[in-house]
Design an enzyme around this catalytic site. Structure first.
Site, short mmCIF file in Angstrom:
data_model
loop_
_atom_site.label_atom_id
_atom_site.label_comp_id
_atom_site.label_asym_id
_atom_site.label_seq_id
_atom_site.Cartn_x
_atom_site.Cartn_y
_atom_site.Cartn_z
N TYR A 196 -6.24 -3.15 -27.15
CA TYR A 196 -4.83 -2.86 -26.94
C TYR A 196 -4.55 -1.39 -26.71
CZ TYR A 196 -4.09 -7.63 -28.38
OH TYR A 196 -4.13 -8.98 -28.44
N LYS A 211 -6.95 -19.48 -37.98
CA LYS A 211 -8.05 -20.44 -38.03
C LYS A 211 -8.64 -20.48 -39.43
CE LYS A 211 -9.23 -19.61 -33.23
NZ LYS A 211 -10.18 -18.94 -32.33
N ARG A 218 0.40 -15.02 -31.83
CA ARG A 218 -0.23 -15.83 -30.79
C ARG A 218 0.67 -17.05 -30.60
NH1 ARG A 218 -4.25 -14.28 -34.54
NH2 ARG A 218 -5.90 -13.04 -33.59
N ARG A 241 2.46 -10.47 -26.86
CA ARG A 241 1.68 -9.97 -28.00
C ARG A 241 1.11 -8.59 -27.67
NH1 ARG A 241 -1.53 -11.63 -32.52
NH2 ARG A 241 -3.75 -11.11 -32.35
N HIS A 283 -6.82 -9.25 -36.60
CA HIS A 283 -8.17 -9.09 -36.05
C HIS A 283 -9.15 -8.72 -37.16
CE1 HIS A 283 -6.24 -7.82 -31.97
NE2 HIS A 283 -6.33 -9.13 -32.08
N HIS A 286 0.70 -14.19 -24.50
CA HIS A 286 -0.24 -13.14 -24.89
C HIS A 286 0.16 -11.78 -24.34
CE1 HIS A 286 -3.91 -12.17 -27.03
NE2 HIS A 286 -4.05 -11.22 -26.12
#
Length: 170
Positions: A152, A68, A44, A120, A143, A117
């Site tokens: 995807y 995160k 990202r 990605r 993920h 993105h």
């Protein structure tokens, strides 16, 4: 009677031709570092700008990515990215990364929107097309939920038929 299936990309990855044009249009170290790292590592933009020297595991050919909170994942580093990383990291913000990618795409004559993105997404589609499992891709992309990774898998009807014919030989 021909059946037409409704189809819409959520995000359209670059074609191999567009990817080649994008890469060959990079003219500076900074541009190559941004584009190659996003394309080859599936990061990202926020993860790219957060790379520090101690994230790189030279011997293993990997990079530790912090997401995160305390989320941590390890991604492989291609030889071309490894070579660039040896030249040093750059101090750049997420908005600048977006502008650099957009500028390179415009110079490459790519008419569709190209964002970090999209790069990605291109990484993910290329990875799947080379036979990497969806579970491995889930881990590489960081993920938690496999349904996020399944986004995807979207491909056009013609791409699905082309892949089937290449692999099955009909």
């Amino acid at each position: 009677m021909e059946v037409s299936l409704a189809y819409e990309y959520k995000r359209e990855p670059l074609t191999p031709s567009e990817e080649d044009r994008l890469v060959s249009t990079c003219s500076t170290f900074r541009e190559r570092l941004i584009v190659y790292t996003l394309l080859d590592c599936g990061l990202r933009e926020s993860e790219f700008v957060g790379i520090k020297a101690d994230n790189i595991q030279w011997q293993q050919g990997t990079m530790v990515i912090w997401g995160k909170g305390d989320k941590r994942r390890v991604v492989p580093v291609s030889q071309r990215v490894k070579n660039l990383l040896q030249g040093g990291l750059i101090d750049i913000g997420a908005r600048q990364v977006q502008r650099v990618v957009k500028n390179i795409a415009e110079r490459a004559g790519i008419t569709k929107e190209v964002t970090p993105h999209v790069l990605r997404h291109t990484f993910a589609m290329r990875t799947l097309q080379k036979g990497v499992s969806i579970v491995a891709l889930q881990r590489l992309l960081g993920h938690e939920d496999i349904r996020t990774t399944m986004i995807y898998l979207n491909m056009s009807n013609s791409q699905a038929i082309d892949e089937y014919q290449r692999k099955v030989g009909l």
